[in-house]
Design an enzyme around this catalytic site. Structure first.
Site, mmCIF file in Angstrom:
data_model
loop_
_atom_site.group_PDB
_atom_site.id
_atom_site.type_symbol
_atom_site.label_atom_id
_atom_site.label_comp_id
_atom_site.label_asym_id
_atom_site.label_seq_id
_atom_site.Cartn_x
_atom_site.Cartn_y
_atom_site.Cartn_z
ATOM 1 N N ASN A 75 3.808 4.132 9.711
ATOM 2 C CA ASN A 75 2.762 3.831 8.738
ATOM 3 C C ASN A 75 2.109 2.469 8.964
ATOM 4 O OD1 ASN A 75 1.404 3.988 5.956
ATOM 5 N ND2 ASN A 75 2.721 2.182 5.722
ATOM 6 N N GLY A 83 0.766 -1.232 0.000
ATOM 7 C CA GLY A 83 0.000 0.000 0.000
ATOM 8 C C GLY A 83 0.799 1.285 0.000
ATOM 9 N N TYR A 92 -10.601 0.099 15.171
ATOM 10 C CA TYR A 92 -9.666 0.850 14.326
ATOM 11 C C TYR A 92 -9.672 2.331 14.711
ATOM 12 C CZ TYR A 92 -7.379 2.416 9.995
ATOM 13 O OH TYR A 92 -6.531 2.981 9.075
ATOM 14 N N THR A 137 -5.554 1.120 -2.764
ATOM 15 C CA THR A 137 -4.501 0.144 -2.483
ATOM 16 C C THR A 137 -5.153 -1.205 -2.199
ATOM 17 O OG1 THR A 137 -4.505 0.460 -0.082
ATOM 18 C CG2 THR A 137 -3.175 2.003 -1.395
#
Length: 286
Positions: free
Chosen positions: A90, A19, A155, A190
């Site tokens: 990331n 990604g 998340y 992605t």
């Protein structure tokens, strides 16, 4: 100025084999920068970079939840390239399910990567940056670090935590001339929704809307609005210019959602104002 004005910069990028992370590594190597890239699979990373000059790449197999592995990776990068100029936290993955459905183990594993892994790396790199009075930390959050959707509770919780620690960090290291930014993308085109999206081990009755939303996300790949190459270029621009705001949104979808969230929060604050101010201690005249 934290970003080198002469010679190649040295970047430390986590979550580099898929990604946005992979696209960022590709662009950095093409520019001639030095890149220490962490991944759970160096074979996957090197295979993805087979057509690119990797002489300035240090691929590091790292479990970010293991603090000693992170310390060793930073030491290896420093030995190879010297000072680390830019750190990009990331690494991460999605976990899609109702709050009730996510197990203790599942949410802890998520936080290990997206919160504690980032924290491990910050502890490892900040002492050197403070001594040099130079460096840049870029933490990749999400629009879901500013707003929330049903089914994305775990998340969002991890991204909200990353946002909070990043905002505190920015104030703590400003006097050391270390820059700090949050990157808050919307949906990028992605493989995240294929390769980096997990579902809970069990489901509960009563969440038909979340099942529908899950199916919609699993069918979404290839239709996302955001261009990962442009997003990677934007991250490089953030590092090079040093002029981006603490919260750097990427994508018109992210911009729209953030604007709506600010408006909603403002309404809540104003609606709740009478009760809020009623809880102050009222001093009586002597």
């Amino acid at each position: 100025m934290p970003y080198p004005t002469t010679g190649p910069a040295t970047w430390f990028v986590t979550g580099a084999s898929l990604g946005l992370g992979l696209e960022l590594v590709k662009q950095l190597l093409a520019r001639g920068d030095n890149v220490a890239a962490t991944t759970r699979s160096t074979a996957r990373l090197t295979a993805a970079l087979e057509s690119i000059d990797t002489s300035r790449l240090l691929a590091l197999p790292v479990n970010l939840a293991d603090e000693q592995e992170v310390v060793d990776a930073v030491a290896a990068a420093t030995d190879r390239f010297g000072a680390i100029d830019v750190v990009v936290n990331n690494a991460g993955y999605g976990l899609l399910g109702a709050v009730e459905e996510i197990s203790d183990t599942e949410v802890r594993e998520l936080f290990d990567v997206q919160v504690f892994g980032a924290w491990n790396l910050l502890r490892a790199v900040l002492p050197g940056m403070r001594v040099r009075r130079s460096g840049h930390v870029i933490n990749v959050s999400s629009i879901l670090g500013l707003t929330a959707f049903p089914g994305w509770g775990a998340y969002c919780a991890a991204k909200y935590a990353l946002e909070g620690l990043t905002q505190s960090l920015a104030g703590e290291v400003a006097d050391a001339e270390i820059r700090v930014n949050l990157i808050e993308p919307g949906y990028l085109r992605t493989d995240f929704l294929r390769a980096s999206l997990r579902l809970p081990g069990r489901t509960a009755d009563g969440y038909a809307a979340i099942r529908e939303m899950t199916d919609a996300h699993l069918a979404m790949p290839g239709t996302q609005l955001g261009d990962p190459a442009k997003a990677a270029t934007a991250i490089i621009t953030v590092a090079e210019t040093g002029t981006a705001p603490l919260h750097q949104i990427l994508g018109s979808d992210s911009y729209g959602l953030a604007t709506a969230r600010v408006q909603s929060l403002t309404r809540d604050i104003e609606t709740g104002r009478p009760l809020a101010v009623s809880t102050d201690i009222t001093e009586t005249a002597g």
